[in-house]
Design an enzyme around this catalytic site. Sequence first.
Site, PDB file in Angstrom:
ATOM      1  N   ASP A  37      69.585  94.399   0.094  1.00  0.00           N
ATOM      2  CA  ASP A  37      70.400  94.148   1.284  1.00  0.00           C
ATOM      3  C   ASP A  37      71.133  95.417   1.679  1.00  0.00           C
ATOM      4  OD1 ASP A  37      71.397  91.222   2.584  1.00  0.00           O
ATOM      5  OD2 ASP A  37      72.722  92.913   3.024  1.00  0.00           O
ATOM      6  N   TYR A 155      62.601  87.942  20.758  1.00  0.00           N
ATOM      7  CA  TYR A 155      62.592  87.409  19.372  1.00  0.00           C
ATOM      8  C   TYR A 155      61.328  86.589  19.150  1.00  0.00           C
ATOM      9  CZ  TYR A 155      64.314  84.851  15.222  1.00  0.00           C
ATOM     10  OH  TYR A 155      64.465  84.293  13.976  1.00  0.00           O
TER      11      TYR A 155
HETATM   12  N1  LIG Z   1      69.599  81.139  10.433  1.00  0.00           N
HETATM   13  C1  LIG Z   1      68.697  80.619  11.231  1.00  0.00           C
HETATM   14  O1  LIG Z   1      68.935  79.616  11.918  1.00  0.00           O
HETATM   15  C2  LIG Z   1      67.308  81.235  11.301  1.00  0.00           C
HETATM   16  C3  LIG Z   1      66.290  80.515  11.931  1.00  0.00           C
HETATM   17  C4  LIG Z   1      65.006  81.051  11.987  1.00  0.00           C
HETATM   18  C5  LIG Z   1      64.734  82.274  11.394  1.00  0.00           C
HETATM   19  N2  LIG Z   1      65.747  82.970  10.793  1.00  0.00           N
HETATM   20  C6  LIG Z   1      65.387  84.244  10.170  1.00  0.00           C
HETATM   21  O2  LIG Z   1      65.950  84.317   8.863  1.00  0.00           O
HETATM   22  C7  LIG Z   1      66.257  85.686   8.515  1.00  0.00           C
HETATM   23  C8  LIG Z   1      67.741  85.921   8.186  1.00  0.00           C
HETATM   24  O3  LIG Z   1      68.377  84.801   8.261  1.00  0.00           O
HETATM   25  P1  LIG Z   1      69.708  84.263   7.541  1.00  0.00           P
HETATM   26  O4  LIG Z   1      70.113  83.192   8.470  1.00  0.00           O
HETATM   27  O5  LIG Z   1      69.428  83.984   6.115  1.00  0.00           O
HETATM   28  O6  LIG Z   1      70.709  85.505   7.733  1.00  0.00           O
HETATM   29  P2  LIG Z   1      72.192  85.847   7.265  1.00  0.00           P
HETATM   30  O7  LIG Z   1      72.931  86.217   8.488  1.00  0.00           O
HETATM   31  O8  LIG Z   1      72.751  84.796   6.375  1.00  0.00           O
HETATM   32  O9  LIG Z   1      71.912  87.148   6.368  1.00  0.00           O
HETATM   33  C9  LIG Z   1      71.350  88.293   6.885  1.00  0.00           C
HETATM   34  C10 LIG Z   1      71.395  89.374   5.810  1.00  0.00           C
HETATM   35  O10 LIG Z   1      70.654  90.491   6.307  1.00  0.00           O
HETATM   36  C11 LIG Z   1      71.321  91.666   5.913  1.00  0.00           C
HETATM   37  N3  LIG Z   1      70.934  92.764   6.807  1.00  0.00           N
HETATM   38  C12 LIG Z   1      71.207  92.871   8.125  1.00  0.00           C
HETATM   39  N4  LIG Z   1      70.720  94.035   8.603  1.00  0.00           N
HETATM   40  C13 LIG Z   1      70.137  94.666   7.554  1.00  0.00           C
HETATM   41  C14 LIG Z   1      69.479  95.914   7.404  1.00  0.00           C
HETATM   42  N5  LIG Z   1      69.349  96.771   8.432  1.00  0.00           N
HETATM   43  N6  LIG Z   1      68.999  96.249   6.191  1.00  0.00           N
HETATM   44  C15 LIG Z   1      69.144  95.407   5.142  1.00  0.00           C
HETATM   45  N7  LIG Z   1      69.770  94.221   5.219  1.00  0.00           N
HETATM   46  C16 LIG Z   1      70.255  93.857   6.414  1.00  0.00           C
HETATM   47  C17 LIG Z   1      72.796  91.309   6.046  1.00  0.00           C
HETATM   48  O11 LIG Z   1      73.620  92.197   5.312  1.00  0.00           O
HETATM   49  C18 LIG Z   1      72.815  89.875   5.512  1.00  0.00           C
HETATM   50  O12 LIG Z   1      73.052  89.836   4.119  1.00  0.00           O
HETATM   51  C19 LIG Z   1      65.826  86.493   9.704  1.00  0.00           C
HETATM   52  O13 LIG Z   1      64.491  86.919   9.500  1.00  0.00           O
HETATM   53  C20 LIG Z   1      65.912  85.485  10.847  1.00  0.00           C
HETATM   54  O14 LIG Z   1      65.139  85.875  11.944  1.00  0.00           O
HETATM   55  C21 LIG Z   1      67.016  82.479  10.756  1.00  0.00           C
END
Ligand SMILES: NC(=O)c1ccc[n+]([C@@H]2O[C@H](COP(=O)([O-])OP(=O)(O)OC[C@H]3O[C@@H](n4cnc5c(N)ncnc54)[C@H](O)[C@@H]3O)[C@@H](O)[C@H]2O)c1
Length: 258
Positions: A37, A155
């Site tokens: 991360d 997206y």
């Molecule tokens: N939450 C939803 O409703 C949802 C739905 C569909 C898909 N997604 C997908 O799930 C994934 C993330 O979701 P989440 O909801 O678990 O996110 P989250 O917001 O809980 O966590 C995101 C994490 O990504 C890290 N991060 C951000 N930019 C970064 C970078 N440049 N390098 C390394 N780490 C980085 C952040 O520090 C954080 O720990 C994404 O691929 C997103 O498109 C989420």
Amino acid sequence: MGRLSGKAGLITAAASGMGRAGALRFAAEGAAVAVVDRDGEAAETVVSEIKAMGGQAVAIAADLRDVDRAKAIVGEAAAAFGKLDFVWNHLGHPGPGKVEGMAQEDFDLAIDLNMRSVIATTEMAIPELRKVTGGAILFTSSTGGLIGSRYSPIYSAVKHAVVGFSKALALRLASDGIRVNTVCPGPIDTPMFVQFGSRPDQPQRAREEVEASTLTVVPMKRLGRPEEVAAAACFLSSDDASYITGAALPVDGGFTAQ
Ligand SMILES: NC(=O)c1ccc[n+]([C@@H]2O[C@H](COP(=O)([O-])OP(=O)(O)OC[C@H]3O[C@@H](n4cnc5c(N)ncnc54)[C@H](O)[C@@H]3O)[C@@H](O)[C@H]2O)c1
């Protein structure tokens, strides 16, 4: 014996949300997990949680927008555990809501985090996964990668690309015994969730409002829990899914069944 007993691998964006839930679940199932991360401190916290329950993990701090770091994490994880059995490319970004008048930087960020970085990590992972039996690559797309999302065509485009890349790679790597699959979450209760209904370049809405409007279109009438996506990811990364490759599995409370 856990479902991932004896396996080792890495999960990106693993300090929060579904990635964190995955790190905890994979470790509970016996895997050694590299928690990758940008937020190194939060990644260390996840590692402490895993160690406290008797699991094995290392934290790797990396801003994965940097393609060199996105590549290097593979070698770092493999060096930590002596091998790599699975890679869950969970990193992603909601991207811009706009098409007309979108900021070039917002577009670039969506491409960089959802595709460029993910493909760079995967490129490095393939030779490592060839060395083991039962190697598995997993991507995180979205329901927006299966059907169109009016809230962000950009997206939707990049997440469709993730599904396409995953399917094509599944074909390419099938004869190497490496399986390649994708999880497609619907609305999941994580910090990122609110951004899907209220992107920075769109009118800002409170989380409650985003949640209420989202639930009107989700058959199960609730948000998913990060652990529910982690469970699907764990299955797809394990030998229990040994004949599953090229799949894009919705974890969405029925949203894409409509
Ligand atoms: N939450 C939803 O409703 C949802 C739905 C569909 C898909 N997604 C997908 O799930 C994934 C993330 O979701 P989440 O909801 O678990 O996110 P989250 O917001 O809980 O966590 C995101 C994490 O990504 C890290 N991060 C951000 N930019 C970064 C970078 N440049 N390098 C390394 N780490 C980085 C952040 O520090 C954080 O720990 C994404 O691929 C997103 O498109 C989420």
